[in-house]
Scaffold this active site. Structure first.
Site, PDB file in Angstrom:
ATOM      1  N   HIS A  69       1.288  -0.777  -0.010  1.00  0.00           N
ATOM      2  CA  HIS A  69       0.338  -0.135  -0.139  1.00  0.00           C
ATOM      3  C   HIS A  69       0.985   1.012   0.163  1.00  0.00           C
ATOM      4  CE1 HIS A  69      -3.764  -1.846   1.156  1.00  0.00           C
ATOM      5  NE2 HIS A  69      -2.885  -3.067   1.349  1.00  0.00           N
TER       6      HIS A  69
ATOM      7  N   ASN B  72     -10.355  -2.894   2.553  1.00  0.00           N
ATOM      8  CA  ASN B  72     -10.207  -2.449   1.210  1.00  0.00           C
ATOM      9  C   ASN B  72     -11.855  -2.585   0.471  1.00  0.00           C
ATOM     10  OD1 ASN B  72      -7.221  -2.878   0.821  1.00  0.00           O
ATOM     11  ND2 ASN B  72      -7.500  -5.267   1.185  1.00  0.00           N
TER      12      ASN B  72
END
Ligand code: HDD
Length: 751
Positions: free
Chosen positions: A126, A199
């Site tokens: 990420h 997510n």
């Protein structure tokens, strides 16, 4: 004492001409010095003020706290880090103007040493992300389920900071790659920070945290050559998938159009794990968290996503930034799937398994509140890069479940933050500090900001009368919800986690034919990049266990012959008897509104102002931003003789940056566009990407010039007699998001 403001005219920066700089009166941003924007800044317009200066009247408690930390050099003298005014920042100190530099040049040493250490380790996953401030509000009290203070009062706004991200690529990788999107929300509640780190898919790739390093090693660029960047289309990822079928469900989501969202504003978000809500009486209820976008679910098409990686690698970051600047605040409703603890066994899968979702058709999502993102950060590094999320950050009224993936995350995040942000005191970085008081006996360490004044730093103590003291649960102290646990110590996975295909099949069966075709194409694309044939074959074999049409479609594209045995496999049983769940499809229902979308108006000198006005009025009514795209910057002169400012050039502003396109009327303008290759390319690409195209009146001539098919059945190719009659049908076409029925016709269409 209130500090005096420096008058603007006296505040010119010092230059090495001996001129004295204005005195250093204040070091925080003074709202008087930088006026808040009176009106929203439309996309592509000149930035008018830092994020913190937007909407000063609705700043949250967190924003006000951050204000004290903001520093602005406008009108200030250039100084060393320790406040000494610098008279020459252009030349190093030398022994003679051509002589060697001197070690005593403390200004150079400080400046260079700081520069040398500007970078910190990027997130191990990420790394590429974009953040925004906002607030969250519940619609009604959730006291029945939870005692969490921020979920009680509909009148209370809880400050939030959200960071959206991709997973695989490095910090500088493009936004629109096929990948899962991270969605981390930090709620600054009065009882401490609560982080919901999720997510844009409701499931994860693995079941047990011990596999995370293996999975991530396989996903990331390969170790020998660090390729590819920002994508999973490579051997090691698919090797891992082919050997670990628990990944398949999340892989199906990633291969669907969910893997290429149109914007962060138009994605669903999920907390994924089962958590617990705990009420005042100590009763706990299992919960799964959802974010539903008010703008609806929208994705890119694959070719468009790929073109965007080059044409605008910051596409999502820019959309988020510009939407907030323009006042089109991204909004998401919080939804809960609530499962009484005693009912958990009624599902035919384990709710502790993060590779399984709870179908909304079985347990509807209850909408309980809304999050609004209304403020851009002032400084990317200080806020978006330094923000540290952690699923272990919970508050009274919320608790963990025994999900073995979640349990492992509780360790990993703060561990990585200590490495990434340089030690144990990362929670003191302004963006990470809670808005409520915090005191304990943890002390010292690198970059300790707080000056701990209490005389005792241990517990129990009599020197400090035993302060800071514990708080009993009934007064708000966190307590773990009681749970009886027994078992043999063993490294085992429960048999209830052992079925891998029924959930991917439910997902597959719930997609529209268009979406199924996209999934087949995505698998084919990714596996087509895999160099080892046996990996491709193993993945296709796994797909035969989900659905024969899916497997055959991919096999055909990869030139793999499926055996009779592979094609006649027994298919997995439906999840809890469900054959389909429409909520899993992006396009089964079109939802949301058109606010914040963009339409390009292709124009040259001689464009009809009347036509442009009619278009803009209709688009503005829906909150859509029209942009004039012309052969050159500056302005175009209309048929009526007025100048229209241009937002972008035809060569630099391709159709992938827009949701739809219109060529306004105006004879001379159209004559010029008919000869412009970029204008034709704009239209061809928009056609290929299934966008609504408006060619009113004589703009119809562009159809032939751009070699577009004369297709009367195409609901998005609109060529009415004039602009006025175009707009209602154009808006209707935009509401469909894409002209899906056009897709098969674009197969032989290169753009
Ligand atoms: Fe993770 C970052 C989401 C499983 C270990 N993860 C990270 C971020 C998101 C997620 C959104 C970025 C946060 C930010 O913007 O700063 N991760 C998830 C989800 C998971 C998940 C939804 C499964 C449901 N993660 C997961 C596991 C582990 C980690 C099982 C390890 C045991 N994740 C990390 C990390 C990261 C991270 C290594 C990298 C940077 C960071 O934490 O701050 O600790």
């Amino acid at each position: 004492m209130k500090k005096k403001k420096p008058p603007m005219e006296d505040s010119a920066a010092p230059f090495p001409n001996g001129k004295e700089a204005a005195p250093h009166y204040t070091d925080t941003i003074d709202p008087e010095l930088i006026k808040p924007t009176p009106k929203p800044t439309p996309p592509n317009a000149e930035p008018s003020a830092p994020g913190s200066m937007k909407m000063p009247d609705n700043a949250t408690e967190k924003i006000r706290e951050l204000d004290a930390m903001r520093s602005n050099g406008m009108g200030q003298a250039l100084t060393s880090n320790l406040g000494v005014k610098i008279s020459d920042d252009q030349n190093t100190l030398k022994a003679g103007s051509r002589g060697p530099s001197l070690l005593e040049d403390f200004h150079f040493l400080e400046k260079m040493a700081h520069f040398d250490q500007e970078r910190i380790p990027e997130r191990v996953v990420h790394a590429r992300g974009s953040g925004a401030h906002g607030y969250f509000q519940v619609y009604k009290s959730l006291s029945k389920y939870t005692k969490a203070a921020f979920l009680q009062d509909p009148g209370e706004k809880t400050p939030v900071f959200v960071r959206f991200s991709t997973v695989q690529g490095f910090r500088g990788s493009p936004d629109t790659v096929r990948d899962i999107r991270g969605w981390a929300t930090k709620f600054y509640t009065k009882e401490g920070n609560y982080d919901l780190v999720g997510n844009n898919t409701p499931v994860f790739f693995i079941q047990d945290a011990i596999k995370f390093p293996d999975f991530v090693h396989a996903v990331k660029p390969e170790p020998h050559n660090e390729m590819p960047q920002g994508q999973t289309a490579h051997d090691s990822f698919w090797d891992y998938v082919s050997l670990q079928p628990e990944t398949l469900h999340n892989v199906m989501w990633a291969m669907s159009d969910r893997g290429i969202p149109r914007s962060f504003r138009t994605m669903e978000g999920f907390g994924i794990h089962t958590y617990k809500l705990v009420n005042e009486e100590g009763k706990s209820t299992f919960v799964r968290f959802h974010w539903k976008p008010v703008y609806g679910k929208k994705s890119l098409v694959w070719d468009e996503a790929q073109v965007l990686t080059g044409r605008d690698p910051d596409f999502h970051r820019k959309d988020l930034w510009q939407s907030i600047e323009a006042g089109d605040y991204p909004e998401y409703e919080l939804g809960l799937q609530l499962i009484p603890e005693e009912d958990a066994d009624q599902l035919d899968f384990d709710i502790l398994d993060a590779t399984k979702l709870i179908p909304e058709a079985l347990v509807p999502v209850e909408i309980v509140g809304k999050m609004v993102l209304n403020r851009n950060p002032d400084n990317f590094f200080a806020e978006t890069e330094q923000v540290a999320f952690c699923p272990a950050n919970i508050v009274p009224g919320i608790d963990f479940s025994d999900d073995p993936l979640l349990q492992g995350r509780i360790f990993s995040y703060s561990d990585t933050q200590r490495h990434r942000l340089g030690g144990a005191n990362f929670t003191e970085i302004p963006i990470n500090r809670p808005i409520c008081p915090f005191h304990n006996n943890q002390r010292d360490g690198f970059h300790r900001m707080q000056i701990d004044a209490s005389p005792a730093n241990y517990d129990p103590n009599s020197i400090g009368n035993n302060w800071p003291r514990e708080t009993p649960p009934e007064k708000g102290g966190f307590t773990t919800s009681p749970q009886t646990v027994s078992g043999v110590k063993e490294r085992l996975r429960n048999p209830s986690f052992a079925e891998y295909y029924s959930h991917p099949r439910l997902f597959w069966m719930s997609q529209t034919p268009v979406e199924q075709e996209h999934i087949i194409n995505a698998f084919s694309f990714e596996l087509g990049k895999v160099t080892r044939p046996y990996i491709r074959e193993r993945v296709v074999d796994l797909l035969t266990r989900i659905d024969p049409d899916l497997a055959s479609g991919v096999a055909r594209n990869l030139g793999i012959q499926l055996t009779r045995e592979q094609l006649s496999r027994e298919l997995p049983r439906p999840v809890c008897g469900l054959e389909q769940d429409p909520s899993l499809s992006l396009y089964a229902h079109t939802d949301g509104n058109l606010k914040g979308l963009r339409v390009s108006l292709l124009a040259a000198d001689g464009v009809s102002l009347k036509s442009v006005k009619e278009i803009c009025e209709a688009l503005h009514e829906e909150g859509i931003h029209p942009q004039i795209i012309a052969p050159h910057m500056g302005s175009v002169t209309t048929e009526e003789g007025e100048d229209l400012p241009v937002n972008g050039t035809l060569s630099g502003t391709p159709s992938v940056l827009f949701d739809s396109v219109i060529v306004p009327e105006g004879e001379q303008s159209i004559a010029a566009l008919l000869k412009d290759g970029d204008a034709k390319y704009h239209l061809r690409q928009a056609y290929r990407h299934l966008k609504a195209i408006g060619l009113p009146g004589n703009a119809k001539a562009m159809l032939e010039a751009a070699s577009l098919p004369q297709d009367m059945d195409d609901a998005g190719l609109l060529m009415p007699k004039d602009t006025k009659s175009l707009m209602p049908s154009f808006i209707t076409a935009m509401k469909q998001h894409r002209v899906w029925s056009r897709e098969p016709k674009t197969l032989d269409f290169g753009a």
